[in-house]
Motif scaffolding. Structure first.
Motif, PDB file in Angstrom:
ATOM      1  N   GLN A 156      40.028  41.015  44.195  1.00  0.00           N
ATOM      2  CA  GLN A 156      40.227  39.732  43.524  1.00  0.00           C
ATOM      3  C   GLN A 156      38.912  38.985  43.333  1.00  0.00           C
ATOM      4  OE1 GLN A 156      41.557  36.149  45.623  1.00  0.00           O
ATOM      5  NE2 GLN A 156      43.366  36.123  44.320  1.00  0.00           N
ATOM      6  N   ALA A 157      38.665  38.563  42.099  1.00  0.00           N
ATOM      7  CA  ALA A 157      37.491  37.732  41.812  1.00  0.00           C
ATOM      8  C   ALA A 157      37.965  36.397  41.254  1.00  0.00           C
ATOM      9  CB  ALA A 157      36.591  38.425  40.796  1.00  0.00           C
ATOM     10  N   VAL A 158      37.321  35.318  41.692  1.00  0.00           N
ATOM     11  CA  VAL A 158      37.701  33.977  41.241  1.00  0.00           C
ATOM     12  C   VAL A 158      36.567  33.367  40.429  1.00  0.00           C
ATOM     13  CG1 VAL A 158      38.273  31.649  42.031  1.00  0.00           C
ATOM     14  CG2 VAL A 158      39.233  33.609  43.196  1.00  0.00           C
ATOM     15  N   ILE A 159      36.905  32.823  39.268  1.00  0.00           N
ATOM     16  CA  ILE A 159      35.907  32.162  38.420  1.00  0.00           C
ATOM     17  C   ILE A 159      35.763  30.718  38.890  1.00  0.00           C
ATOM     18  CG2 ILE A 159      35.267  31.504  36.069  1.00  0.00           C
ATOM     19  CD1 ILE A 159      37.329  33.631  35.080  1.00  0.00           C
ATOM     20  N   ILE A 174      41.844  44.998  38.509  1.00  0.00           N
ATOM     21  CA  ILE A 174      41.112  43.956  39.227  1.00  0.00           C
ATOM     22  C   ILE A 174      41.705  42.604  38.847  1.00  0.00           C
ATOM     23  CG2 ILE A 174      38.870  42.827  39.497  1.00  0.00           C
ATOM     24  CD1 ILE A 174      37.618  45.623  38.934  1.00  0.00           C
ATOM     25  N   GLN A 175      42.038  41.824  39.880  1.00  0.00           N
ATOM     26  CA  GLN A 175      42.642  40.519  39.622  1.00  0.00           C
ATOM     27  C   GLN A 175      41.544  39.473  39.409  1.00  0.00           C
ATOM     28  OE1 GLN A 175      44.642  38.754  43.004  1.00  0.00           O
ATOM     29  NE2 GLN A 175      46.245  37.903  41.697  1.00  0.00           N
ATOM     30  N   ILE A 176      41.603  38.812  38.256  1.00  0.00           N
ATOM     31  CA  ILE A 176      40.643  37.749  37.955  1.00  0.00           C
ATOM     32  C   ILE A 176      41.409  36.434  37.921  1.00  0.00           C
ATOM     33  CG2 ILE A 176      38.891  36.900  36.330  1.00  0.00           C
ATOM     34  CD1 ILE A 176      38.120  39.671  37.059  1.00  0.00           C
ATOM     35  N   MET A 177      40.877  35.438  38.598  1.00  0.00           N
ATOM     36  CA  MET A 177      41.577  34.156  38.645  1.00  0.00           C
ATOM     37  C   MET A 177      40.710  33.053  38.080  1.00  0.00           C
ATOM     38  SD  MET A 177      44.174  34.497  41.300  1.00  0.00           S
ATOM     39  CE  MET A 177      44.247  32.759  41.237  1.00  0.00           C
ATOM     40  N   GLU A 178      41.334  32.197  37.296  1.00  0.00           N
ATOM     41  CA  GLU A 178      40.656  30.959  36.928  1.00  0.00           C
ATOM     42  C   GLU A 178      41.259  29.864  37.787  1.00  0.00           C
ATOM     43  OE1 GLU A 178      41.311  29.348  32.977  1.00  0.00           O
ATOM     44  OE2 GLU A 178      40.032  27.629  33.402  1.00  0.00           O
ATOM     45  N   ILE A 179      40.393  29.055  38.351  1.00  0.00           N
ATOM     46  CA  ILE A 179      40.909  27.904  39.097  1.00  0.00           C
ATOM     47  C   ILE A 179      40.388  26.644  38.419  1.00  0.00           C
ATOM     48  CG2 ILE A 179      41.183  29.072  41.317  1.00  0.00           C
ATOM     49  CD1 ILE A 179      38.470  27.721  42.085  1.00  0.00           C
ATOM     50  N   PRO A 180      41.062  25.507  38.621  1.00  0.00           N
ATOM     51  CA  PRO A 180      40.603  24.272  37.990  1.00  0.00           C
ATOM     52  C   PRO A 180      39.136  23.970  38.325  1.00  0.00           C
ATOM     53  CG  PRO A 180      42.785  24.003  38.872  1.00  0.00           C
ATOM     54  CD  PRO A 180      42.313  25.339  39.355  1.00  0.00           C
ATOM     55  N   ALA A 181      38.493  23.241  37.431  1.00  0.00           N
ATOM     56  CA  ALA A 181      37.056  23.007  37.506  1.00  0.00           C
ATOM     57  C   ALA A 181      36.596  22.407  38.833  1.00  0.00           C
ATOM     58  CB  ALA A 181      36.641  22.095  36.370  1.00  0.00           C
ATOM     59  N   ALA A 224      38.851  34.617  48.375  1.00  0.00           N
ATOM     60  CA  ALA A 224      38.562  35.595  47.318  1.00  0.00           C
ATOM     61  C   ALA A 224      37.540  36.634  47.788  1.00  0.00           C
ATOM     62  CB  ALA A 224      38.038  34.885  46.086  1.00  0.00           C
ATOM     63  N   ASP A 225      37.628  37.848  47.227  1.00  0.00           N
ATOM     64  CA  ASP A 225      36.665  38.891  47.569  1.00  0.00           C
ATOM     65  C   ASP A 225      35.332  38.639  46.868  1.00  0.00           C
ATOM     66  OD1 ASP A 225      38.607  40.520  49.007  1.00  0.00           O
ATOM     67  OD2 ASP A 225      39.498  40.836  47.037  1.00  0.00           O
ATOM     68  N   THR A 226      35.407  38.114  45.657  1.00  0.00           N
ATOM     69  CA  THR A 226      34.195  37.881  44.872  1.00  0.00           C
ATOM     70  C   THR A 226      34.290  36.535  44.159  1.00  0.00           C
ATOM     71  OG1 THR A 226      33.859  40.240  44.521  1.00  0.00           O
ATOM     72  CG2 THR A 226      32.828  38.772  42.923  1.00  0.00           C
ATOM     73  N   LEU A 227      33.178  35.809  44.124  1.00  0.00           N
ATOM     74  CA  LEU A 227      33.134  34.539  43.400  1.00  0.00           C
ATOM     75  C   LEU A 227      32.258  34.709  42.172  1.00  0.00           C
ATOM     76  CD1 LEU A 227      32.398  32.071  46.364  1.00  0.00           C
ATOM     77  CD2 LEU A 227      34.542  33.150  45.725  1.00  0.00           C
ATOM     78  N   LEU A 228      32.799  34.360  41.017  1.00  0.00           N
ATOM     79  CA  LEU A 228      32.026  34.400  39.783  1.00  0.00           C
ATOM     80  C   LEU A 228      31.639  32.967  39.453  1.00  0.00           C
ATOM     81  CD1 LEU A 228      34.459  36.797  37.860  1.00  0.00           C
ATOM     82  CD2 LEU A 228      32.380  37.435  39.115  1.00  0.00           C
ATOM     83  N   PHE A 229      30.367  32.640  39.677  1.00  0.00           N
ATOM     84  CA  PHE A 229      29.900  31.293  39.355  1.00  0.00           C
ATOM     85  C   PHE A 229      29.639  31.237  37.859  1.00  0.00           C
ATOM     86  CE2 PHE A 229      27.658  30.316  43.699  1.00  0.00           C
ATOM     87  CZ  PHE A 229      28.886  30.382  44.335  1.00  0.00           C
ATOM     88  N   LEU A 230      30.479  30.559  37.118  1.00  0.00           N
ATOM     89  CA  LEU A 230      30.307  30.490  35.668  1.00  0.00           C
ATOM     90  C   LEU A 230      29.546  29.211  35.327  1.00  0.00           C
ATOM     91  CD1 LEU A 230      31.119  32.103  33.123  1.00  0.00           C
ATOM     92  CD2 LEU A 230      32.938  30.436  32.802  1.00  0.00           C
ATOM     93  N   ILE A 231      28.328  29.374  34.803  1.00  0.00           N
ATOM     94  CA  ILE A 231      27.500  28.193  34.543  1.00  0.00           C
ATOM     95  C   ILE A 231      26.959  28.182  33.114  1.00  0.00           C
ATOM     96  CG2 ILE A 231      26.796  27.961  36.961  1.00  0.00           C
ATOM     97  CD1 ILE A 231      24.066  29.202  36.120  1.00  0.00           C
TER      98      ILE A 231
END
Ligand SMILES: Nc1nc2c(ncn2[C@@H]2O[C@H](COP(=O)(O)OP(=O)(O)OP(=O)(O)O)[C@@H](O)[C@H]2O)c(=O)[nH]1
Ligand SMILES: [Mg+2]
Length: 307
Positions: free
Chosen positions: A82-85, A129-136, A150-157
């Motif tokens: 699981q990765a979280v944006i 692979i589970q990708i999650m969007e969470i509120p800002a 989460a297993d992985t954090l995707l820092f979207l900048i």
């Protein structure tokens, strides 16, 4: 609980406790009971008991508060990978999720559109692979609980200056971090080069992407998969061509053996295996015969003969 020797105030609080409909009401009554409980030797045990109940109830209230906002409410179950944006409002989280997975989240040009976690499944070389969007980050709906597990954090900048604040908001998360610098379709080649070299000099694991035009998505998907630190083992049936392996690999931890694959697919009956052959990175030559203790590598192909 024996309340025969208790004061009328205590008895009243106790009666209210049994009538209380919510945990919050119960907690208030317990506090009153603790206050009214006599503080002498003979009621020591009773007081300790009340205090334990108070702590437990408080923990229960807090944990339901935390989860009711996020994952539990939306009924999302965490998958094996699981990765979280994580990112500020309007940085393109929903657009990225829509283009990486099969999900269709709401996308708008104004911020704070997404108010609860949304999931999508990214299919990558036979894996899900589970990708999650969470509120800002910075919104009242931001969900630390999901980030922390989460297993992985995707820092979207979209600006380098966003990194420190996101780092602060994710301090207690254990997952690997990957920085995704987004919306590069709006930047010049020179700007992209400058930002890349800054990120490189800070030793971040990063990818320059456009969630909209899907630029560098191959690199992005590979990085996401690699972040989970798993190996993929393909299975081949005896007598069948090496290029006709089953398309879904078995996903295992690094350091796994032939026995681990056998256990996973034969559901605990690895002793049924009479012969194993392997192809790929861990083999000395194609079709090498190995034992159950043989250590596997990512992208190995395994063939079992069973009794
Ligand atoms: N040029 C460009 N615009 C993008 C890109 N990704 C998203 N956008 C635009 O940015 C705006 C916000 O996109 P969303 O995907 O809704 O952003 P978000 O991070 O989910 O926003 P919230 O959920 O409101 O926090 C929209 O107008 C998108 O069209 C991109 O890669 N390039
Ligand atoms: Mg969104």
């Amino acid at each position: 609980m024996a309340s025969t020797n208790q004061s009328p105030q205590y008895k009243k609080a106790e009666a209210q406790f049994f009538l209380a409909k919510t945990n919050e009401e119960k907690l208030k009554c317990l506090e009153e009971m603790i206050k009214e409980c006599p503080k002498h030797k003979s009621s020591e045990k009773m007081l300790a008991n009340l205090k334990t109940r108070h702590i437990k109830l408080k923990e229960k209230i807090e944990s339901t508060r935390k989860t009711s906002k996020g994952a539990k409410k939306s009924g999302i179950k965490k998958e094996e990978m699981q990765a979280v944006i994580v990112g500020f409002a309007n940085t393109g989280k929903s657009t990225l999720l829509a283009n990486l997975t099969n999900t269709k989240p709401e996308i708008a040009h104004y911020g704070f559109t997404t108010k609860q976690p949304i999931q999508g499944i990214m299919h990558y070389v036979g894996t899900n692979i589970q990708i999650m969007e969470i509120p800002a980050v910075g919104s009242e709906y931001y969900d630390k609980g999901l980030v922390n597990s989460a297993d992985t954090l995707l820092f979207l900048i979209t600006e380098l200056s966003q990194i420190p604040e996101i780092e602060k908001q994710t301090e207690r998360a254990y997952g690997k971090r990957i920085i995704l610098f987004n919306k590069i379709d709006t930047l010049s080649a020179n700007e992209i080069r400058k930002i890349s070299s800054t990120l490189q000099s800070k030793k971040y694991d990063f990818v320059m992407i456009s969630g909209e035009t899907k630029e560098n998505f191959d690199e992005l998907q590979e990085k996401i998969f690699k972040s989970f630190d798993k190996i993929r083992i393909y299975l081949k049936e005896p007598g069948k061509d090496i290029n006709k392996t089953r398309d879904k690999p078995v996903i295992l931890e690094p350091g796994s053996t032939v026995r681990d694959v056998a256990e996973k697919i034969l559901k605990g009956f690895s002793e049924k295996v009479s012969e194993t052959k392997i192809w790929g990175p861990s083999s000395k030559f194609a079709g090498q015969k190995v034992g159950l203790k043989h250590l596997l590598k990512d992208l190995d192909v395994v063939e079992f003969k069973t009794r």
